[in-house]
Design a protein around this motif. Sequence first.
Motif, PDB file in Angstrom:
ATOM      1  N   GLY A 193      -8.120 -19.519 -18.829  1.00  0.00           N
ATOM      2  CA  GLY A 193      -8.002 -20.550 -19.848  1.00  0.00           C
ATOM      3  C   GLY A 193      -6.751 -21.391 -19.640  1.00  0.00           C
ATOM      4  N   LEU A 194      -6.157 -21.831 -20.740  1.00  0.00           N
ATOM      5  CA  LEU A 194      -5.026 -22.758 -20.659  1.00  0.00           C
ATOM      6  C   LEU A 194      -3.808 -22.192 -19.922  1.00  0.00           C
ATOM      7  CD1 LEU A 194      -4.206 -25.629 -21.479  1.00  0.00           C
ATOM      8  CD2 LEU A 194      -3.188 -24.647 -23.554  1.00  0.00           C
ATOM      9  N   PRO A 195      -3.428 -20.925 -20.140  1.00  0.00           N
ATOM     10  CA  PRO A 195      -2.258 -20.413 -19.411  1.00  0.00           C
ATOM     11  C   PRO A 195      -2.420 -20.508 -17.892  1.00  0.00           C
ATOM     12  CG  PRO A 195      -2.831 -18.939 -21.211  1.00  0.00           C
ATOM     13  CD  PRO A 195      -3.949 -19.927 -21.094  1.00  0.00           C
ATOM     14  N   GLY A 196      -3.580 -20.088 -17.397  1.00  0.00           N
ATOM     15  CA  GLY A 196      -3.805 -20.155 -15.954  1.00  0.00           C
ATOM     16  C   GLY A 196      -3.963 -21.578 -15.458  1.00  0.00           C
ATOM     17  N   LEU A 197      -4.611 -22.421 -16.269  1.00  0.00           N
ATOM     18  CA  LEU A 197      -4.849 -23.811 -15.883  1.00  0.00           C
ATOM     19  C   LEU A 197      -3.537 -24.572 -15.735  1.00  0.00           C
ATOM     20  CD1 LEU A 197      -7.122 -25.981 -15.456  1.00  0.00           C
ATOM     21  CD2 LEU A 197      -6.774 -26.583 -17.865  1.00  0.00           C
ATOM     22  N   THR A 198      -2.653 -24.436 -16.716  1.00  0.00           N
ATOM     23  CA  THR A 198      -1.378 -25.154 -16.661  1.00  0.00           C
ATOM     24  C   THR A 198      -0.521 -24.675 -15.493  1.00  0.00           C
ATOM     25  OG1 THR A 198      -0.484 -23.596 -18.299  1.00  0.00           O
ATOM     26  CG2 THR A 198      -1.316 -25.699 -19.121  1.00  0.00           C
ATOM     27  N   LYS A 199      -0.602 -23.387 -15.192  1.00  0.00           N
ATOM     28  CA  LYS A 199       0.151 -22.846 -14.060  1.00  0.00           C
ATOM     29  C   LYS A 199      -0.394 -23.373 -12.740  1.00  0.00           C
ATOM     30  CE  LYS A 199       1.611 -18.477 -11.932  1.00  0.00           C
ATOM     31  NZ  LYS A 199       1.521 -16.984 -12.023  1.00  0.00           N
ATOM     32  N   ALA A 200      -1.712 -23.359 -12.608  1.00  0.00           N
ATOM     33  CA  ALA A 200      -2.350 -23.799 -11.354  1.00  0.00           C
ATOM     34  C   ALA A 200      -2.091 -25.268 -11.065  1.00  0.00           C
ATOM     35  CB  ALA A 200      -3.847 -23.532 -11.407  1.00  0.00           C
ATOM     36  N   TYR A 201      -2.029 -26.092 -12.124  1.00  0.00           N
ATOM     37  CA  TYR A 201      -1.874 -27.533 -11.943  1.00  0.00           C
ATOM     38  C   TYR A 201      -0.443 -28.029 -12.200  1.00  0.00           C
ATOM     39  CZ  TYR A 201      -6.836 -28.547 -11.302  1.00  0.00           C
ATOM     40  OH  TYR A 201      -8.119 -28.632 -10.811  1.00  0.00           O
ATOM     41  N   GLY A 202       0.453 -27.121 -12.550  1.00  0.00           N
ATOM     42  CA  GLY A 202       1.828 -27.529 -12.807  1.00  0.00           C
ATOM     43  C   GLY A 202       1.973 -28.426 -14.018  1.00  0.00           C
ATOM     44  N   MET A 203       1.155 -28.174 -15.052  1.00  0.00           N
ATOM     45  CA  MET A 203       1.224 -28.971 -16.278  1.00  0.00           C
ATOM     46  C   MET A 203       2.357 -28.488 -17.176  1.00  0.00           C
ATOM     47  SD  MET A 203      -2.652 -29.389 -17.655  1.00  0.00           S
ATOM     48  CE  MET A 203      -4.028 -29.704 -16.567  1.00  0.00           C
ATOM     49  N   THR A 204       2.887 -29.417 -17.929  1.00  0.00           N
ATOM     50  CA  THR A 204       3.855 -29.073 -18.966  1.00  0.00           C
ATOM     51  C   THR A 204       3.339 -29.647 -20.278  1.00  0.00           C
ATOM     52  OG1 THR A 204       5.668 -29.196 -17.361  1.00  0.00           O
ATOM     53  CG2 THR A 204       6.260 -29.220 -19.704  1.00  0.00           C
ATOM     54  N   ILE A 205       2.727 -28.783 -21.087  1.00  0.00           N
ATOM     55  CA  ILE A 205       2.177 -29.230 -22.367  1.00  0.00           C
ATOM     56  C   ILE A 205       2.797 -28.386 -23.483  1.00  0.00           C
ATOM     57  CG2 ILE A 205       0.092 -29.556 -23.749  1.00  0.00           C
ATOM     58  CD1 ILE A 205      -1.462 -29.877 -21.192  1.00  0.00           C
ATOM     59  N   PRO A 206       3.713 -28.947 -24.247  1.00  0.00           N
ATOM     60  CA  PRO A 206       4.351 -28.198 -25.337  1.00  0.00           C
ATOM     61  C   PRO A 206       3.325 -27.709 -26.361  1.00  0.00           C
ATOM     62  CG  PRO A 206       5.532 -30.237 -24.881  1.00  0.00           C
ATOM     63  CD  PRO A 206       4.237 -30.308 -24.121  1.00  0.00           C
ATOM     64  N   LYS A 207       3.669 -26.633 -27.045  1.00  0.00           N
ATOM     65  CA  LYS A 207       2.754 -26.043 -28.026  1.00  0.00           C
ATOM     66  C   LYS A 207       2.376 -27.020 -29.133  1.00  0.00           C
ATOM     67  CE  LYS A 207       4.011 -21.175 -27.396  1.00  0.00           C
ATOM     68  NZ  LYS A 207       4.544 -19.949 -28.061  1.00  0.00           N
TER      69      LYS A 207
END
Length: 321
Positions: A193-207
């Motif tokens: 889900g989101l944790p793995g997705l943001t890590k894989a793509y280097g996203m920075t999305i604040p809570k």
Amino acid sequence: MFSRPLRQTLTLLAAVALTMTGASACGSGDAVEASSAGDELAGAKFVIGSKDFTENIVLGKIAVHLLKAHGAEVVDKTDLGGTAPNRKALESGSIDMYWEYSGTGWIEHLKNTEPIHDSAEQFTSTAEADLAKNKIHWIGPTPLNNTYALAIRSEKAQELGVKTVSDVAELSRTKPEEATVCIETEFSTRDDGLPGLTKAYGMTIPKDRVALLDTGVVYTETDKGQTCNFGEVFTTDGRIAALGLTVLEDDKKFFPNYNAAVTVRQETYEKYPALETVLQPVIAKLDDATMQKMNSRVDVEGQEPGTVATEWLDENGFLGR
């Protein structure tokens, strides 16, 4: 007075008419209870669960009505909850089966971190490992692949110039105020889900830019564009086309394949091996387009999942009528 031959003829016609009336009555109302596609599962009793989103409920209802039509007694526990409650119920014996997805089995239940990109290999590896480790048998897979994706309303996609998830990652760095996301609670914690997705793509999305919503609300809020620009969607969901959303390409192929299958405890499968024979012809018919149409009938047209499931089974000749 009628002659004997004429009386006999009238009596015969009356009997035929009565038989036809009875047959018609049996074909009305709760048709699934009355119809029979075979007796392969006569004497069997199954408790069937499902997750709490439209597609999985429809699939659950398909199993309920199909197994009834083959002689089984079925306790309907569909719409039981999310992934964890269904899996726990299956492992504990509270339910006998529910529909699961290969990617979920591989990542969530078997705790692997890397998906297998070939769908057939993904399914085979998941099924073999789950049987060996947990005595869970997988009957499938379906052609449908209900993978996760990020979607955005089409006019906003053009405005921001986003076509891929990598574009969203870049946006999170250059225009962070536009990188707002609507997701389900389960997606917020899963490795796929989101944790793995943001890590894989280097996203920075604040809570504070992530909204946790119910499944249906994710779609409507993504379409409105007020709470979020991007929404977590299922690729076989009928609301994508109905709302005119644009699905972004998973260009790094982060998300696993999610081919559906019936997961059943091994002891149940060994006791009733006819489950394979009964289920596989139905499973083979469930492709992306078929599932999108059924999902749309529920989510867009407002029909009941049980009605959609029964009518599809009947149209395809699976209820023996």
